[in-house]
Structures are given as structure tokens and as C-alpha cells.
Scaffold this active site. Sequence first.
Site, PDB file in Angstrom:
ATOM      1  N   CYS A  22     -15.283  30.965  -6.505  1.00  0.00           N
ATOM      2  CA  CYS A  22     -14.490  30.844  -5.226  1.00  0.00           C
ATOM      3  C   CYS A  22     -14.534  29.277  -4.515  1.00  0.00           C
ATOM      4  O   CYS A  22     -13.877  29.289  -3.722  1.00  0.00           O
ATOM      5  CB  CYS A  22     -15.002  31.928  -4.086  1.00  0.00           C
ATOM      6  SG  CYS A  22     -14.371  33.650  -4.678  1.00  0.00           S
ATOM      7  N   LYS A  25     -10.985  27.652  -4.468  1.00  0.00           N
ATOM      8  CA  LYS A  25     -10.201  27.756  -3.278  1.00  0.00           C
ATOM      9  C   LYS A  25      -9.808  26.622  -2.480  1.00  0.00           C
ATOM     10  O   LYS A  25     -10.400  25.533  -2.275  1.00  0.00           O
ATOM     11  CB  LYS A  25     -10.743  28.842  -1.892  1.00  0.00           C
ATOM     12  CG  LYS A  25     -10.480  30.311  -2.392  1.00  0.00           C
ATOM     13  CD  LYS A  25     -11.057  30.998  -1.063  1.00  0.00           C
ATOM     14  CE  LYS A  25     -10.877  32.523  -1.428  1.00  0.00           C
ATOM     15  NZ  LYS A  25     -11.246  33.463  -0.230  1.00  0.00           N
ATOM     16  N   THR A  53      -3.170  37.966   9.394  1.00  0.00           N
ATOM     17  CA  THR A  53      -4.674  37.600   9.665  1.00  0.00           C
ATOM     18  C   THR A  53      -5.534  37.059   8.599  1.00  0.00           C
ATOM     19  O   THR A  53      -6.567  36.973   8.674  1.00  0.00           O
ATOM     20  CB  THR A  53      -5.266  38.932  10.443  1.00  0.00           C
ATOM     21  OG1 THR A  53      -5.324  39.805   9.300  1.00  0.00           O
ATOM     22  CG2 THR A  53      -4.401  39.304  11.519  1.00  0.00           C
ATOM     23  N   ASP A  56      -8.231  40.662   3.410  1.00  0.00           N
ATOM     24  CA  ASP A  56      -8.801  40.727   2.086  1.00  0.00           C
ATOM     25  C   ASP A  56      -7.465  41.181   1.106  1.00  0.00           C
ATOM     26  O   ASP A  56      -7.719  40.667  -0.003  1.00  0.00           O
ATOM     27  CB  ASP A  56     -10.130  41.268   1.940  1.00  0.00           C
ATOM     28  CG  ASP A  56     -11.217  40.634   2.947  1.00  0.00           C
ATOM     29  OD1 ASP A  56     -11.762  39.465   2.505  1.00  0.00           O
ATOM     30  OD2 ASP A  56     -11.595  41.416   3.845  1.00  0.00           O
ATOM     31  N   HIS A 145      -1.562  40.018 -17.909  1.00  0.00           N
ATOM     32  CA  HIS A 145      -0.827  39.005 -18.495  1.00  0.00           C
ATOM     33  C   HIS A 145      -1.741  37.856 -18.874  1.00  0.00           C
ATOM     34  O   HIS A 145      -2.580  37.410 -18.000  1.00  0.00           O
ATOM     35  CB  HIS A 145       0.231  38.467 -17.314  1.00  0.00           C
ATOM     36  CG  HIS A 145       1.110  37.320 -17.599  1.00  0.00           C
ATOM     37  ND1 HIS A 145       2.104  37.592 -18.631  1.00  0.00           N
ATOM     38  CD2 HIS A 145       1.382  36.263 -17.469  1.00  0.00           C
ATOM     39  CE1 HIS A 145       2.697  36.536 -18.800  1.00  0.00           C
ATOM     40  NE2 HIS A 145       2.204  35.527 -18.100  1.00  0.00           N
TER      41      HIS A 145
END
Length: 356
Positions: A22, A25, A53, A56, A145
Site C-alpha cells: 500500500c 498509493k 467520503t 473503503d 483478468h
Amino acid sequence: MKAPERPAGEPRLTTLSHGGGCGCKIAPGVLAQILKGAAATPVPAELLVGVETADDAAVYRLNDEQALVATTDFFMPIVDDPYDFGRIAATNAISDVYAMGGRPIMALALVGMPIDVLSTATIGRILEGGASVARAAGIPIAGGHTIDSVEAIYGLVALGLVHPKRVRRNADARPGDVLVLGKPLGVGVMSAALKKDRLGDGGYAQMIASTTQLNTPGPDLAAIDGVHAITDVTGFGLAGHALEVARGSGGQVRLDWARVPLLPGVRDLALQGLVTGASGRNWAGYDADVALPEGFDAADRALLTDPQTSGGLLVSCAPSVLDEVIAVFRRHGFDAAAAVGEVRAGTGDGARLVVG
């Protein structure tokens, strides 16, 4: 930390990543600028949670008893072991369903691999790791995919179901609420140490145990009336996700830093400068909204902003149900879960997050 066995001439997975987990990001400030120009689309009444907002997952009402939770998450390797990479990425993706109070029902795999660099055996192990987590969550990976990519990328589209009245957004915290964090911080610091071969076997085991622990308390927490908001702590760090809670409530979050659980040894690693570039980018993206105490150590700030891959749930609840919330975490095996702060009414001084 001993590197996993791999075919002769095949590179370590983390060397193929410009940023792992992460920590990949886009920085919050940059992301805000990108999304500012995005065209608005019609929002049907059935869409209970959308982009408003930065929650998640999206939630779409199907009927009076069911709403569909839909989310996706993928990233580049944070570890060199392909099986562990697959496990971490899948756990992280499924977590967003739990964070909305939902129960996962199935997933789709998203796979981008440099097929001229990695062997089919290595790629297969990544997918096997993801499948093992899906089995643990009780869901199938029903398709997906694949593409040929310069960097190794793996993740899931995760789908779940939740009762419309049990959806828990990140924006519904109330003044007076207590904040509870489900997992200790420090995954980003550990990943930085791993890349520099300075994370021992014990540290690696702690990192894997944390990042592959499914956030299964989510639905049980959402069933408690006094639980008002839930999110999970991922790439923007504890500070970034606490700020989302504060902005959504229209108030202010106060964190008691001394009560925030940390993974064993990570503060010492941070003191040695083993931090990710993403923690600095995170701080630059929201520092104007954060008030730190005088003398707050740089290592602690790095941990406050440390990007968490497959991090813990952050729960905002009434003080009257705090013991029940902690008991749910304990029942699901989250022994480090702790009350770490509170939500207060806005003070008008500009700081949305105050750390003490």
C-alpha cells in the site's frame, strides 16, 4: 531474512517494484488534485456509499435486506516470497469488505506480470497464495483478468453482502466516540528494513502474521448498535485514515500516541532511518491538518504516517460499548486491539487531528 528459493537468474520480487504494498498509493495531496477534475456521474438512490467520503468500498442496495459491497485493491510486491505476496495482497483486498461491515461472497483476480522476467512457477505461487486466503475467507476466486506488465501486480476485486442498516461508513463517527485500532502499526517500516536485508526472521514472521490476518471482526462489530464508523488503516497511515474519520464527523480526532500498538521492534527500526518514502509523502499531503506535541520524535511521526499494507480496522464507537468492541476483537484473535483516542466536536482551530 533468508530470501526464498527462486529459479536461477530470476530477480527478487521487490526489485521489480518502485514501491511495495500500500506504499504504492498515490500521495493524498496528489490524489485530491487528480480527483478534483473527475467528471461527476449520476448517483442512483440505491448507491448507499460512493466516492464522496473516500470510503473503503462502494455499497449498492439490492433490496431491503441486502446491499452489495464492491471494492478492488492491487499493488506491487512488498516481499520476495511469491506465495506470501499473494496472501498479503488478497488479505488486503478482502479487508475492505469487512471494513464496511460486510461478509465477502466472491472475488476476481487482477494479475499483471512481467512474463519475460518471472517464471510461470513464480507467478503460479503468487496466485496460489491469493487462493489460500480466499479459502480462509470462505469465498471462491471466480475469475479475473491478466496482462503482461513491466512490474509485478496482483490483487482482487472483492464482493460482499451486508444488511443496508449495518453498513458502517468511515464518515459517521460522533463526538464522544472512542477510537479502537485492531492491529499494531509498523508494516511499512518492516518492509523498508526487508528491502535492505535488515529484517530478521522473527520480524519477517511478525510482518507476515499481521498482513495475512483477515479483518473478520468487521461484520460482528457492525452488528453492535453503538459502533458508528469503521474503516481500515492502509496506505495513508493511521494519521491519514483518522483524518478521514474526523472530516466525515465534522469534528476532530485526538490520538493518545502512547496507547497506539506497534509491531515489535519497529520503533528501533524507524530510529535507524528504516522508513518508507511513502510516509514522507503522506505527511506532506496532510500535515496542515495535524497538530503534533512539542518534541514529537521524527521516528514516531514516521510511524504515525507509516503506510500499512493490510492494516487493522479503526472503529469509532460509543464509550458504553467499548468493552464489547474489544471483546469482539479478542474473540477473532486480535490480541493487540486497543483504544487509541477519541472523537471530539470541531474546535475551529483548523487541526482535524491532534496527537498527544
